[in-house]
Structure formats: C-alpha cells, structure tokens
Design a protein around this motif. Structure first.
Motif, PDB file in Angstrom:
ATOM      1  N   ASN A 159       3.514   7.967 -17.260  1.00 54.00           N
ATOM      2  CA  ASN A 159       3.595   8.965 -16.196  1.00 54.00           C
ATOM      3  C   ASN A 159       4.673   8.522 -15.225  1.00 54.00           C
ATOM      4  O   ASN A 159       4.625   7.397 -14.720  1.00 54.00           O
ATOM      5  CB  ASN A 159       2.256   9.092 -15.458  1.00 54.00           C
ATOM      6  CG  ASN A 159       1.228   9.843 -16.271  1.00 54.00           C
ATOM      7  OD1 ASN A 159       1.565  10.738 -17.049  1.00 54.00           O
ATOM      8  ND2 ASN A 159      -0.039   9.485 -16.097  1.00 54.00           N
ATOM      9  N   ASP A 169       2.604  10.450  -9.829  1.00 57.25           N
ATOM     10  CA  ASP A 169       1.146  10.624  -9.733  1.00 57.25           C
ATOM     11  C   ASP A 169       0.405   9.324 -10.027  1.00 57.25           C
ATOM     12  O   ASP A 169      -0.701   9.326 -10.594  1.00 57.25           O
ATOM     13  CB  ASP A 169       0.645  11.737 -10.675  1.00 57.25           C
ATOM     14  CG  ASP A 169       1.037  13.123 -10.159  1.00 57.25           C
ATOM     15  OD1 ASP A 169       1.731  13.205  -9.125  1.00 57.25           O
ATOM     16  OD2 ASP A 169       0.659  14.115 -10.794  1.00 57.25           O
ATOM     17  N   SER A 170       0.999   8.206  -9.646  1.00 56.97           N
ATOM     18  CA  SER A 170       0.344   6.901  -9.762  1.00 56.97           C
ATOM     19  C   SER A 170       0.613   6.107  -8.489  1.00 56.97           C
ATOM     20  O   SER A 170       1.764   5.987  -8.062  1.00 56.97           O
ATOM     21  CB  SER A 170       0.868   6.147 -10.980  1.00 56.97           C
ATOM     22  OG  SER A 170       0.471   4.791 -10.922  1.00 56.97           O
ATOM     23  N   ASP A 205       4.053   5.540  -5.095  1.00 57.87           N
ATOM     24  CA  ASP A 205       4.642   6.388  -6.151  1.00 57.87           C
ATOM     25  C   ASP A 205       5.285   5.478  -7.194  1.00 57.87           C
ATOM     26  O   ASP A 205       6.466   5.156  -7.101  1.00 57.87           O
ATOM     27  CB  ASP A 205       5.670   7.353  -5.547  1.00 57.87           C
ATOM     28  CG  ASP A 205       6.075   8.455  -6.535  1.00 57.87           C
ATOM     29  OD1 ASP A 205       5.656   8.385  -7.701  1.00 57.87           O
ATOM     30  OD2 ASP A 205       6.808   9.369  -6.120  1.00 57.87           O
ATOM     31  N   TYR A 225      -4.592  11.858 -11.666  1.00 56.95           N
ATOM     32  CA  TYR A 225      -3.794  11.297 -10.577  1.00 56.95           C
ATOM     33  C   TYR A 225      -4.365   9.908 -10.345  1.00 56.95           C
ATOM     34  O   TYR A 225      -5.515   9.756  -9.950  1.00 56.95           O
ATOM     35  CB  TYR A 225      -3.905  12.153  -9.312  1.00 56.95           C
ATOM     36  CG  TYR A 225      -2.909  11.734  -8.262  1.00 56.95           C
ATOM     37  CD1 TYR A 225      -1.773  12.500  -8.004  1.00 56.95           C
ATOM     38  CD2 TYR A 225      -3.082  10.553  -7.552  1.00 56.95           C
ATOM     39  CE1 TYR A 225      -0.838  12.094  -7.061  1.00 56.95           C
ATOM     40  CE2 TYR A 225      -2.150  10.132  -6.625  1.00 56.95           C
ATOM     41  CZ  TYR A 225      -1.029  10.905  -6.377  1.00 56.95           C
ATOM     42  OH  TYR A 225      -0.104  10.495  -5.466  1.00 56.95           O
ATOM     43  N   SER A 226      -3.562   8.872 -10.584  1.00 64.32           N
ATOM     44  CA  SER A 226      -4.119   7.535 -10.776  1.00 64.32           C
ATOM     45  C   SER A 226      -3.927   6.625  -9.568  1.00 64.32           C
ATOM     46  O   SER A 226      -2.809   6.458  -9.064  1.00 64.32           O
ATOM     47  CB  SER A 226      -3.459   6.892 -11.985  1.00 64.32           C
ATOM     48  OG  SER A 226      -3.904   5.570 -12.142  1.00 64.32           O
TER      49      SER A 226
END
Lengths: 303, 303, 303, 303
Positions: free
Chosen positions: A153, A156-157, A175, A219-220
C-alpha cells in the motif's frame, strides 16, 4: 525403575522423499491443461528398529514414495493439490501396516495459457500455493496456504503512539508505505467426510481474494492490525476455514532524506523510497474461529 | 619507450554502487503509480592513480552515485528504466571530467494494481525487465532485456536426427515438452538523437509480445530453431531493434517410465513428467539485422 | 553477393549441457580421495542449419556431452579441473568435424578429510575454485579463478580525499572495516605445449596465497588500491599467469551510531558494525603483465 | 452461551526485528577478534489491542529491538551467541511489563585469522552455528544448533532389506555413498542458574566433534541409523544436553551407468557419481536422554 537398559531414547521421527517435481499434462483435444507441483512425502510409524540397528524391514524406501507420487499422478490425475495429497496420504497409511501417519506437503506453481494458444504457457510468478495433508488412519487434516504473495500500500498506513524506551529513536510516521510478502497457512474444518469435502480450488481462490481485499481496504495503524483484518475476514467469510496463521515481514521502504540536496521528499507529493533488505520487522499471528483449537505450528519460517 | 618501468599494468577498470533499490511513487489524486527499480552504476575513466597509490582525487564515491540515483528519481521522476538510465549516465560523464564512461544497469519489477484500489498493488512475479545504458560522451547505447520469463509448450516439439557418437544414448522423441526460462538482451539502433528516441515502454511490450508469440507458434525441432524464430520475429517486426541475444536453458521435463507399474505414459494421452533441475541444456545465440554489428557480449550468464 | 536474401542473420551461437555435477572417488586402499565438480560444456561451429530449419544433422545432443563428462571422469580420472577440461575440450573439437570450438567451465568444491578417517569428508565451504578451458583446434586457453572468497580487514583501511560534488554526503573515514567477497579469473600464458604444462593445483594454491597475502598486507586507502595490490602480486610472483581480473563488492560494514544511547562507538576501542546487504560498491579491474593482451571478458557478474 | 461478542479470536502472536546483522570487533592491541551474528528478535505478551484496533500503546517498535541489539553488543560485548541472546531476552521481558516472552534466534558465521596477521580474516564457510534463547520471566531455554554441515562417507554404507511394494524399483546397494547436510538443534538441560551455566563455546565444539565422529565411525545400513548414532553419541557424552533433533537430507550420489560405453563403474574400483539435487530423501528424528521431555519442534525445515 530398573529397566532403562539404555540412557538414550528415540523420539518423534519421520522420513520420505522431498521435493518430487511432478508435472501432469491433460489433453482435451488441442487444449491442454497443466499441473505443476513439488510434492514432499513424510512418513512415520513403527520405525524404531531402523534407527537402533539399521534393520530396514519396516522401511518403504524413499525412492518408492517418489515412484508412488508419479504413478498416482498418472493413475488418478491431479484434481487439486489437496485432493492429490489426500490420495497419497491415505495410500501410505492404509497400505503399509508399520506406517501410522503420512504428511504430504505440496507447492503448486501456476501457469497461464498464452493468448490464442492451446498448449503454450507462461509461469505467472505470482505467489506459490501450498498444501499440507496429514493422515493418521482416522481423520485427515488439511492445511492450505500460500507464500511469496508480495503486496504494497503506497498510503493509508501510519505508525505512531508506540512505546518509547531508552533505545527508541524511530520517528512517528503519518503516511508510510506498507509492504509485505505474505506467508500463510489456513486449516480446514473438514475431517474427512465424503459428502462435505470442500471445493479446494474455489476455497483457495476465495481465501486469497479475501486476503487481498482486506489488505487493500484496511487503513492501517500497524502491520498487526492489517494482519488481523486479513485473518478475520477469511474466518468470517469462509465457513470451511477454522484457523489461519500468518508470517508477514515488514518490507521496509524508507523515505530517503533528500534535504542535503535541497529537495523535499514528502509522501503527499509522491516520494522516493529505499527498499531495504535486512533487518526487517516480522509479524506473526494466528486468527481463529471462536471455539476452534489452534493446531497450526507457530513457526512458519526458520527464523 | 625503452623501459618497462613496471612489469605490471592496469587494464580495464570500472566502479560504482550496485543494486540501489529505488521505489518511486507518483500520486494522481487517489490513483498512485509505482516504479520499482534496482539500479547499478559503473563508472570508468582516468582512474589509474587510485589503483596505483590509493589517491582518491578523481574518485566520486560510490556513496555519491547512490545518492544521485535517489535524488534524480525525485527530481526527474522515472519515466522508464531506459530514460532514467540515460539521465544518470549523461550526468556522470558530463559533470565529472575524469569520468569518461558510465554504464547503468537496471532491473525493473512490475506490480499490478489490486482491483478497485488506487494505492494497493501486488508484485506480478512475471519476468524481470532489464536495461543497460552506456554513455561515453558521444553516443549512448541502450540495451533492453528480460530474464526469468519461463514458458512451456506441452506439445509441438520434437528432437531427432541428431548426431550419434559412441557416447550417445538419448532416444529420439517425436512429442516432448519444450520449456525454458528466457534471458535476453536486445540492442536499440538509436544512438542519441532527440527526435527519434524510441518509446521505450511500447518497444518493450512489443518485443515481449513477439517473443511469446514466436515461442507459441513455432513447431519446434530443436530449441535452437525456437530461439532463432523468436529473435528473427523481433528483428523483423521491431525496426528500432538491430540485435538480440538469448540465453535459454532447456528446462528438461522427462516423461517418467511407468512401465514397471503396468502403466503407459504416452504424451498423446496426457503424460506425467519429472521436472529436472540439473544438468540442463543451455542454448545461446545472437540474431542480427543484416548488416548490423554484433555488440552484445556473448556471455549473459556466468556459466 | 548482391542480394540479402534475408534481412536477419544468425550471429555467435553456442550450446551444450550445463552444470553436470560429477563426483569421482579414487580409492587407495582404505584411503579415498574425492573430486567434486560442476562441469558446463558449450560448443560452437557449423550450426547455422539447426537454427534456421531445426535440422539436427550437425548437433551432438547436449545429453551426449553430459554422458561424455561422466565417461571421461571414469576413463581418465580427474587430475585437476584444468586437465579434465582440456581433455573434454579437445575431445569435442577433434572428434566432431562441425564443432569448431569448445568451452568447458568448471566449478570445484573442496572437501577435507575428517581427522582419523580414510573415507569421511566434510565440505570446507571455502571459496569455489573455477576454471574455463577454451579450445578451437589450435591453442587452448586456460583461465583459472575463484569466487566467494570472503575476507575482511578490521583496520588498516581509510577512505578520504575523494571528490565532493553536490550529491556527496559521505564523511571521510580514517579507520574503517574493509571487507569483500573476491571473484577473480586469471589467464595462464600457456598455449598448449606438452612440456611446459603448468602444475595446475600448485599454480592455484600459489595464486590464492598471494591474493590473501596482498589483501592482508596492504594498508588500504581505497578498495581499488587493494585490488591492484592483489593483482600485481600475483602477476609478479606467478610467471605462468599473464592477466587477472577481479570483481570485488565492497561489503559495507557501517559503524553504528550509538550516541543516542549515550555510548561512543570508536573503531579504536573495538566497535559494533552493521553488515549491510544492498547497495554495495562494486570494484572491477584487470591487472596485466606488461605487453600481455587483455583477453578476459570485462563482465564477471551479470550486474 | 450469550457472550461470544465476536466470532473470531486472536491466537498466538509474536513480533520483532529479524536478521539484524551485527559484527563486533574486539581489539587486544594489534590482535583483533571478531563476532559476526545474524540476530532475530521475537516478542509476545499483552498485544491483543494492536491487532484489534492498531493501538500501539504496548508495542515496543521493532526498530527499537534492532537498536537494542547493536547497543548491547557494544555495552556487553558478545561472549557467545547464547550468552548474548540471554542478555537480550531477559532485557526485553524484564524491562517492559506487556512483554511476557522473548525468543532470540541467532546465526553465527565463523572467520579464521589469516596466517601471520592480527586483523585480517577469511570466512570459513563451514556450517552456520545457530542458537535460540527463549525467556518467559521464569526459566530460560537454550537451544544450540548448526546447519549446512555437509559431510560424506565414500564407503561403509549399504541399503537393503527394505520393503518391496508394487511401486518399489530401487535395487539394493552394498556399497554406496552416504552424504548429507546436517541441520540440528539440541536443547540444554540448563534452566537459568548462575552457577551451572554451561561453557557455550566448549559445549558447541564438543557436540560438533561428536556428531562428526559418529558420522565417520558408523558403518551405516540406513541414514536413520547414522542419525541415531550421531544423536545418541551427543547425549551420552555431553551431560549438559538432554535432547537433539536432526533434519538430514539424503544427498543422493547416483553411481552412473557406464555400461553403454563399455565401462564398468564399480564402487570398489573408485566410481563416478552424479550428485543429484531433487528429489532427495529427508530423514528427521529426535534423540533424547531417557526421562527428558521432548520440546524441540518437529519441523526444522519448511518442507
């Protein structure tokens, strides 16, 4: 206790031929199909004597287990790794009295047909599908899995709010890239009934799709969270699967410091990253259906 | 010159930072794009003194060449491996007088977007795309290539009519599997003009498609014939390519003898094969546009 | 010749069986000796037709070249990799008219006898010895070499006085670790005379000892200087060797910054280092006897 | 049962930084010593929340565990892999309340000093020494081991008297090569007392010597017999070791059939063998001190 004649004893033991590379072609007129497996056989049972004295009277040679793999591929075809492994495991245990347990491990490599051709294929190079079939004369246990499914990804981390001890220097990151190479084994609830045998290929495709979907949709805030999301999604959506274990390296992509060259390198603008090799975070966990017993071994890797 | 002052002399030499793993993300709103390269820099020029005495006055550190790779990825983006390599090669030669020649080698790994996602990707695991850009201050030379493109024909391959000498035991075969893992380099005719710069990505896709098409379409009497068909098809259809070289292992799939178990195992019926590791046939050749000069080195492998 | 009948032509080509893993045991009563080789055969000559049409009339099967390797190991024994390769190369060229050139590449793995035993051995795991024998019907050329000889100096290495350009951030270092994994090929002056055939094993042992001695004895201001010292020492001390080429990665050992934890980490006090994988400096050069022709290919690696 | 709030639960989980490549130099005047380790940290404890919600409040970053490895190498030195792992394991469990268990895995690479030098070394390339230290706040468990110890007996190995089923074609053999690459883990009886701490290096050297001695001395009727002889010899001679497990591939060396070329190839005369890669027999077993509990996991490999 008088009679420990010997101060040393034999414990668990197993043997067989590993890495039998078997390719089965099926021809349907000009349209061919292809199964490409790496099959490892491991047998155990009444084998003390061969260890103590070298008496091979109970030993089916590993060479014979190899021959059996190839002969069975011809005789029965290879419907799926799991079905093929079940045939082999049952054969060894049911046909040889001293063999009490057989474990078949299989890697499967996938090929895709070249466009417009009936008999030309290219290796996809995607993940390797794996299966482990164990049979002890009563109930078979089937694990299915995969390895080397590499995913990323690019946003979204995040990673923050962690413990700071005297050896902590890592800055928080709002991010970051999250990338991993998924290794996973999952255990089927099935214990051998004819009627309710899973459709192994459909099950695999379904589990794989859920893993990927959960990886993409989460979303991690930590790789652990992503792992759990992947596992719980499989358990919730695939009733035939009771347990799943993951070994997921955090394939670090470090945002490069370009300030010495007068350049910003913000994630939001599209950044440049260094893909690092070692060391790497390694996150491992089991996710279970409530009430299910944990039976997948903890160590999927040798690290 | 009478006196060989020294009986030992320095020959060709080159140095730089190898295997810089650079990942560049580009964001177009929520849709991200990804370039994942392994870049190796090799420089040569007026470097005798560092070898003779350790005087580094002409030596741009390999660490600096690494920094340049990452900084250029940010500054210029990565349009393609070839365009990026050209930027780097020209920079090193044009900016540092003692550097007379730069060679940039690049491996590119491909990712595919997960369905329905803007920023989630999976490594395809297909072949690795390669590029080598060489610049000596005058004309750049661009090689493009690939490795680990593994393909198989399950029929339409024969091997017979070969030499029989006293060490020949191989039976003739009228229906065998032909499988190989293609490594190839091809040389672009382009020598640096702005106007006629090839579209590197389109050229790669075109060449790759022709290789696969020729592999699939050739009824093969030898792997050499297939190789030549692949090369000539590229040369005939891609005017921007003047020369192509292949290193193609014959990934042997031996039809297993099942007669001891009372079974036939004929290719025509769909057979079982043993995929062997070593030894393997290795077929290597260059195919050229008539009149073109052969400039790709003969050895693509270290064997 | 007016007409380019065909716009595509075949260039250099070669074929053969690669990686024949041959082990030869010699028994001298209860004392056994062991040769463990990986032999790759590559033949070229009058082979256009097999590429153009698949006509194998001139093709000695790669399977036959494999058989020859094993048969020759029995018939002639394996005195040394070089002597064995010469036998094979001469056989292929002298016995088959369409074969004009043979190149034999050999890797040799060394085993050491277990103490007190005549027939028990352990792989040493030291460097792999390599040899390449080329024969075209006239004069053989023999290269000997090694790879994966990993060495380290924990001091007596500096790096400073280098070029600083806008992308240079590396600090100078007056006491660093210098470590590398040596790959090298060297060319023997010998061109086939019976009388002056080198003692291949003595030559290898001598060259290896000089490489190590020079690595240990050189106070190094750059890896290039160390490389040249190694090469020139071999050329000066081994009259049978005219040319030597090296490919030496700089296996970086970075001194870890422990200041955040309140600790100094000076080299002089015995420091802690991070052994890094990628990227790495890569230093490559040829060293020649004055007047000798450079014939070893520039690229020992595929990078 | 009302309260299964969630149908999915988290099972065993662990995390940490894997493959920290740490090199520690110790200087004793001009004589340097060298420890070269690959250290993998794995922690578990009160970590449910990070999986369920991504809350990192209990998470010591893997980056911190990496820093700790390097800082401890400086602070405490590296006496042995086992002693170093014990320091790390105790630190993580004793200093962070949510961490209940630490497992440290270490690979050690050995270097030998170049003759006549104080600071120049070559990697030996022998087997890799391994250690696993587990600590749960009470008693530490220490496993020591090795991998890639490749050994061969060129005679004194037979294989006959085995089961013949319909898939058995293997001929009996009264004089074969027996070769394997030993992977082994052994468990120390020690559970943490200061006074009776083993001398880890002496113990390793002793165990290794007994393994090799037993391999060499056993006239073998099966690889199982050899394995048991190796294990029982260690248990009998090393009172500090209670349990040992082996994974030993049968590295097949097939005597080549040279009859088609009119040559005999009898073992007794010194034969030629083909060293095969796959498939291979794989023999695995545990050997225990009578009364000891088997605690080493059954699977040392991922096959």
């Amino acid at each position: 206790m008088t009679a420990h004649a010997h101060p040393v004893v034999l414990g668990q033991n197993q043997y067989g031929k590993a890495e039998n590379r078997v390719v089965k072609v099926t021809r349907d007129g000009d349209t061919h199909r292809l199964k490409d497996l790496n099959v490892s056989v491991s047998l155990s049972g009444d084998m003390a004597e061969v260890h103590y004295s070298g008496d091979n009277a109970n030993v089916l040679p590993t060479d014979t287990t190899k021959n059996t793999v190839f002969a069975f591929a011809k005789k029965h075809g290879i419907e799926s790794a799991e079905a093929f492994g079940l045939l082999l495991a049952r054969h060894f245990v049911d046909s040889r009295q001293p063999i009490h347990r057989a474990r078949i491990r299989i890697e499967e490599y996938t090929w895709e047909r070249l466009e417009g051709s009936g008999h030309s294929f290219a290796r996809t190079g995607r993940e390797t599908r794996t299966a482990q079939i164990t049979y002890d004369g009563r109930a078979p246990e089937v694990l299915t899995g995969l390895k080397d499914l590499t995913v990323m990804n690019t946003t979204d981390s995040e990673f923050w709010g962690f413990v700071k001890d005297p050896y902590t220097t890592l800055p928080e990151d709002r991010d970051r890239i999250l990338a991993t190479s998924v290794s996973s084994w999952w255990r089927h609830a099935w214990t051998g009934g004819e009627a309710d045998t899973p459709d192994w290929d459909a099950s695999y495709d379904g589990a794989r799709a859920h893993l990927l979907r959960a990886f993409a949709d989460t979303y991690s805030l930590s790789l652990q969270q992503t792992l759990y999301a992947m596992g719980s999604r499989v358990i919730e959506n695939r009733p035939e699967i009771d347990e799943i274990r993951f070994s997921m390296p955090n394939k670090h992509h470090f945002r490069v410091d370009l300030e010495p060259f007068g350049m910003a390198n913000e994630a939001a603008d599209g950044a440049v990253y260094l893909a690092a090799d070692r060391p790497y975070g390694l996150i491992e966990a089991t996710v279970l259906r409530a009430g299910a017993e944990a039976r997948i071994p903890v160590d999927l890797t040798n690290l």
